[in-house]
Design an enzyme around this catalytic site. Structure first.
Site, PDB file in Angstrom:
ATOM      1  N   HIS A 165      53.568  77.740  61.023  1.00  0.00           N
ATOM      2  CA  HIS A 165      54.825  77.018  60.755  1.00  0.00           C
ATOM      3  C   HIS A 165      54.856  76.518  59.311  1.00  0.00           C
ATOM      4  O   HIS A 165      55.925  76.397  58.714  1.00  0.00           O
ATOM      5  CB  HIS A 165      54.967  75.806  61.692  1.00  0.00           C
ATOM      6  CG  HIS A 165      54.708  76.123  63.121  1.00  0.00           C
ATOM      7  ND1 HIS A 165      55.525  76.950  63.858  1.00  0.00           N
ATOM      8  CD2 HIS A 165      53.703  75.749  63.971  1.00  0.00           C
ATOM      9  CE1 HIS A 165      55.044  77.054  65.092  1.00  0.00           C
ATOM     10  NE2 HIS A 165      53.951  76.345  65.180  1.00  0.00           N
ATOM     11  N   HIS A 217      51.546  68.542  54.779  1.00  0.00           N
ATOM     12  CA  HIS A 217      52.094  69.897  54.820  1.00  0.00           C
ATOM     13  C   HIS A 217      53.430  69.891  54.098  1.00  0.00           C
ATOM     14  O   HIS A 217      53.924  68.824  53.702  1.00  0.00           O
ATOM     15  CB  HIS A 217      52.272  70.355  56.279  1.00  0.00           C
ATOM     16  CG  HIS A 217      53.229  69.498  57.022  1.00  0.00           C
ATOM     17  ND1 HIS A 217      52.854  68.332  57.680  1.00  0.00           N
ATOM     18  CD2 HIS A 217      54.574  69.589  57.172  1.00  0.00           C
ATOM     19  CE1 HIS A 217      53.923  67.771  58.216  1.00  0.00           C
ATOM     20  NE2 HIS A 217      54.980  68.507  57.912  1.00  0.00           N
ATOM     21  N   HIS A 270      57.591  71.782  53.635  1.00  0.00           N
ATOM     22  CA  HIS A 270      58.716  72.567  54.148  1.00  0.00           C
ATOM     23  C   HIS A 270      59.434  73.083  52.907  1.00  0.00           C
ATOM     24  O   HIS A 270      59.550  72.353  51.902  1.00  0.00           O
ATOM     25  CB  HIS A 270      59.670  71.686  54.969  1.00  0.00           C
ATOM     26  CG  HIS A 270      59.003  70.993  56.124  1.00  0.00           C
ATOM     27  ND1 HIS A 270      59.013  71.509  57.413  1.00  0.00           N
ATOM     28  CD2 HIS A 270      58.287  69.839  56.184  1.00  0.00           C
ATOM     29  CE1 HIS A 270      58.339  70.686  58.211  1.00  0.00           C
ATOM     30  NE2 HIS A 270      57.880  69.679  57.496  1.00  0.00           N
ATOM     31  N   GLU A 322      63.933  68.864  54.282  1.00  0.00           N
ATOM     32  CA  GLU A 322      64.414  68.519  55.631  1.00  0.00           C
ATOM     33  C   GLU A 322      65.405  67.366  55.525  1.00  0.00           C
ATOM     34  O   GLU A 322      66.572  67.486  55.938  1.00  0.00           O
ATOM     35  CB  GLU A 322      63.231  68.151  56.524  1.00  0.00           C
ATOM     36  CG  GLU A 322      62.234  69.308  56.663  1.00  0.00           C
ATOM     37  CD  GLU A 322      61.535  69.355  57.990  1.00  0.00           C
ATOM     38  OE1 GLU A 322      60.726  68.460  58.273  1.00  0.00           O
ATOM     39  OE2 GLU A 322      61.833  70.277  58.767  1.00  0.00           O
ATOM     40  N   HIS A 362      55.178  66.274  53.426  1.00  0.00           N
ATOM     41  CA  HIS A 362      55.006  65.249  54.455  1.00  0.00           C
ATOM     42  C   HIS A 362      53.541  64.859  54.573  1.00  0.00           C
ATOM     43  O   HIS A 362      52.693  65.703  54.881  1.00  0.00           O
ATOM     44  CB  HIS A 362      55.510  65.768  55.812  1.00  0.00           C
ATOM     45  CG  HIS A 362      56.991  65.886  55.873  1.00  0.00           C
ATOM     46  ND1 HIS A 362      57.635  66.721  56.757  1.00  0.00           N
ATOM     47  CD2 HIS A 362      57.966  65.286  55.141  1.00  0.00           C
ATOM     48  CE1 HIS A 362      58.939  66.619  56.595  1.00  0.00           C
ATOM     49  NE2 HIS A 362      59.170  65.753  55.617  1.00  0.00           N
ATOM     50  N   THR A 379      59.738  66.468  62.996  1.00  0.00           N
ATOM     51  CA  THR A 379      60.845  67.384  62.718  1.00  0.00           C
ATOM     52  C   THR A 379      60.569  68.783  63.280  1.00  0.00           C
ATOM     53  O   THR A 379      61.333  69.718  63.051  1.00  0.00           O
ATOM     54  CB  THR A 379      61.101  67.522  61.209  1.00  0.00           C
ATOM     55  OG1 THR A 379      59.946  68.147  60.617  1.00  0.00           O
ATOM     56  CG2 THR A 379      61.372  66.173  60.570  1.00  0.00           C
TER      57      THR A 379
HETATM   58  C1  AL8 Z   1      53.663  71.620  64.027  1.00  0.00           C
HETATM   59  N1  AL8 Z   1      53.951  70.389  63.343  1.00  0.00           N
HETATM   60  C2  AL8 Z   1      53.643  69.139  64.018  1.00  0.00           C
HETATM   61  C3  AL8 Z   1      52.150  69.110  64.414  1.00  0.00           C
HETATM   62  N2  AL8 Z   1      51.729  67.756  64.784  1.00  0.00           N
HETATM   63  C4  AL8 Z   1      51.680  67.340  66.115  1.00  0.00           C
HETATM   64  C5  AL8 Z   1      52.125  66.087  66.462  1.00  0.00           C
HETATM   65  C6  AL8 Z   1      52.083  65.681  67.790  1.00  0.00           C
HETATM   66  C7  AL8 Z   1      51.591  66.494  68.756  1.00  0.00           C
HETATM   67  C8  AL8 Z   1      51.174  67.745  68.394  1.00  0.00           C
HETATM   68  O1  AL8 Z   1      50.733  68.597  69.303  1.00  0.00           O
HETATM   69  C9  AL8 Z   1      50.518  68.060  70.579  1.00  0.00           C
HETATM   70  C10 AL8 Z   1      51.227  68.186  67.076  1.00  0.00           C
HETATM   71  S1  AL8 Z   1      51.680  66.713  63.552  1.00  0.00           S
HETATM   72  O2  AL8 Z   1      51.630  65.366  63.990  1.00  0.00           O
HETATM   73  O3  AL8 Z   1      50.624  67.064  62.694  1.00  0.00           O
HETATM   74  C11 AL8 Z   1      53.186  66.935  62.864  1.00  0.00           C
HETATM   75  S2  AL8 Z   1      53.928  65.874  61.743  1.00  0.00           S
HETATM   76  C12 AL8 Z   1      55.344  66.809  61.607  1.00  0.00           C
HETATM   77  S3  AL8 Z   1      56.621  66.326  60.582  1.00  0.00           S
HETATM   78  N3  AL8 Z   1      57.324  67.632  59.979  1.00  0.00           N
HETATM   79  O4  AL8 Z   1      57.581  65.591  61.365  1.00  0.00           O
HETATM   80  O5  AL8 Z   1      55.990  65.562  59.514  1.00  0.00           O
HETATM   81  C13 AL8 Z   1      55.230  67.908  62.401  1.00  0.00           C
HETATM   82  C14 AL8 Z   1      54.018  68.000  63.118  1.00  0.00           C
HETATM   83 ZN    ZN Z   2      56.921  68.066  58.114  1.00  0.00          ZN
END
Ligand code: AL8
Ligand code: ZN
Length: 260
Positions: free
Chosen positions: A63, A93, A95, A105, A118, A198
């Site tokens: 992603h 990471h 976007h 975003e 982010h 997001t």
């Molecule tokens: C794929 N992306 C997410 C991965 N994560 C995630 C969060 C919670 C649960 C989980 O799997 C159970 C994974 S993460 O917390 O590292 C984040 S932060 C984020 S953003 N764009 O809002 O900053 C997207 C994601």
């Molecule tokens: Zn993000």
């Protein structure tokens, strides 16, 4: 295949089918309208203690490209601003778009930036694990930084120089000694509001802190992010990793506050 993505069949417009919270009351990102944000003098400065931060690896998760940190203690935390206690840095990471005119975003008065960084932190004071924090309304704090194209960024090459090693989904490379403080603008004036991840699982657990000033990176540097692919090395269809952003979501009566 992927449970979700950014394409026609699996992109943001259909995420609600598997993740109904996509239509919830505190979804992210949003369009920030500066003149409608309420200036809150009680909002103190954001404080970043990243000097002892320990980056571990850089990975392509299908992603985005993610840099993970050691988060077993409070060695790198964000505090202050709207946060009631320190939150631990877990990963950062990006976007980005297919062209420099869009890719962020969050938008500002309807305007997109070329990319958005982010920095993801979790509330290890109140919750024992990241996974637990990620589902709690005050579990995560994400610092968002806009990227605008212009001159070369003097430190971003540390990341763009190794992107070729994580071209494919599932690839991981050691990435030690990187302090993300070098990616921040000089002023940390910000907007803040309560929102969500997001991407799926879209949990409504994020206190968003969006820094007003963008950092400047070159088109060449940003172009290197587009050499990554969403797909695994073994897949015959190679899909360029770009436009991995969710569009702004309804504000649903939320207040956006502004630091000075
Ligand atoms: C794929 N992306 C997410 C991965 N994560 C995630 C969060 C919670 C649960 C989980 O799997 C159970 C994974 S993460 O917390 O590292 C984040 S932060 C984020 S953003 N764009 O809002 O900053 C997207 C994601
Ligand atoms: Zn993000």
């Amino acid at each position: 295949g992927n449970p979700w993505g950014y394409g026609k069949q699996d992109g943001p417009s259909v995420w609600h089918k598997n993740y109904p919270v996509a239509e919830g009351d505190r979804q992210s990102p949003i369009d920030i309208v500066p003149h409608q944000a309420s200036h809150d003098p009680s909002l103190g400065p954001i404080v970043l203690n990243y000097d002892k931060c320990t980056s571990i690896k850089i990975a392509n998760n299908g992603h985005s490209v993610v840099v993970e940190f050691e988060d077993s203690d409070d060695r790198s935390v964000i505090q202050g601003g709207p946060l009631g206690n320190p939150y631990r840095l877990k990963q950062f990471h990006f976007h980005w778009g297919g062209k420099d005119c869009h890719g962020s975003e969050h938008t500002v008065a309807g305007n997109s930036y070329a990319s958005e960084l982010h920095l993801v932190h979790w509330n290890a004071v109140k919750y024992k694990t990241f996974e637990e924090a990620a589902t709690a309304p005050d579990g995560l704090a994400v610092l968002g930084i806009f990227l605008e194209t212009g001159d070369n960024h003097r430190w971003l090459h540390t990341i763009t120089d190794v992107l070729y090693t994580v071209k494919f989904k599932g690839s991981v490379t050691d990435f030690k000694g990187f302090n993300p403080k070098c990616l921040l603008p000089s002023s940390l004036h910000y907007w803040t509001y309560l929102g969500s991840l997001t991407t799926p699982p879209l949990y409504e657990s994020v206190t968003w802190i969006i820094v007003k000033d963008p950092i400047i990176v070159s088109e060449k540097q940003l172009g290197k992010f587009r050499t990554l692919v969403f797909t695994g090395e073994e897949e015959d269809q190679r899909t360029r990793m770009e436009n991995n952003f969710r569009p702004p979501q309804p504000l649903k009566g939320r207040k956006v506050r502004s630091s000075n």
